[in-house]
Design a protein around this motif. Structure first.
Motif: not given
Lengths: 175, 93
Positions: A74-76, A111, A67-70, A118-119, A121-122
């Motif tokens: 959030c990342d978005y 997302r 859930d880190l990106d939300i 999702r990952r 991007a990291l």
């Protein structure tokens, strides 16, 4: 599922803190106070349920790593503010919406459905010319940020977006 | 599925709502439906766990590939997100 609901005092306190932090950083909370209050309530509910403030308008997995990106913000948020004038849940909105020039419209989900995407991007970016995220420099105070577009307002000195320039970085490797 | 039925005076179209209990737009969708006397059934997916959640998401996937809330099914029409004008149109209001 039994859950203790956030108290009005808790909601007010987080609302106030988020509002102050947003304004200090060049962001704006949604002026629709009823909606914003509900979203803040959702953040507190998720804090109690998962231990972190996952986006109230997305289905959190419950696994923090997933859930880190939300986790709010959030990342978005920034790309959605740029494109739609609001983040996905509309907690954060553009200046045009604060001024009433535009209305908040449903924001399509950007997302990726696939957790593996999702990952991506990291992951570290390839060191190719033109690859990676552009770096923007505030010509007024020198603040640097790496994102697709410059922020609407410099979070440090409040200079407007047009005062940003894209930097050309040269990396020199010393022996 | 562990759904909740809300009675209403307007029941000419079957209305089903996939929602999150924490989402302000889902709540506003319910208020809109209730203010207009629409009979509907909803499910709070975030309150489900394990197999129950999977079952609800599988059902949702039959209607839309996108996992977004609120997803509102009006008859055979699928609306993702609360757009009051579109929802009014779908409901024939």
């Amino acid at each position: 599922m039994s859950e203790s609901l956030p108290t009005p005092e808790q909601i007010d306190a987080l609302y106030k803190r988020l509002d102050e932090e947003a304004e200090a950083g060049g962001y704006h909370l949604n002026p629709d106070r009823e909606m914003t209050r509900r979203l803040v309530e959702g953040l507190l509910a998720n804090q109690a349920r998962y231990g972190y403030q996952a986006c109230p308008c997305r289905l959190a997995d419950g696994d923090k790593e997933a859930d880190l990106d939300i986790i709010c913000p959030c990342d978005y948020r920034d790309p959605d503010l740029d494109e739609h004038g609001a983040c996905y849940c509309s907690l954060y909105v553009s200046e045009a919406i604060v001024k009433g020039e535009h209305k908040v419209r449903p924001v399509p989900e950007r997302r990726p459905d696939d957790p593996a995407q999702r990952r991506q991007a990291l992951k570290p970016v390839q060191a190719e010319p033109g690859a990676g995220v552009p770096v923007w420099r505030c010509r007024v105070c020198g603040y640097l940020c790496a994102r697709d577009n410059p922020p609407g307002v410099c979070p440090i000195c409040k200079a407007k977006r047009e005062r940003f320039e894209q930097m050309r970085l040269t990396v020199v490797l010393s022996a | 599925m562990n759904t909740t039925h809300v009675p209403g005076t307007r029941s000419n179209r079957q209305v089903f709502l996939f929602a999150l209990s924490t989402c302000g737009w889902c709540r506003r969708t319910r208020e809109f439906l209730e203010a207009n006397g629409v009979e509907y059934t909803y499910i709070y997916v975030d309150l489900l766990k394990g197999d129950e959640r999977k079952e609800a998401l599988d059902e949702m996937r039959k209607w839309t590939p996108r996992q977004a809330f609120p997803t509102i099914i009006v008859g055979e029409e699928v609306l993702v997100g609360l757009d009051e004008d579109k929802l009014r149109g779908a409901l024939g209001l």
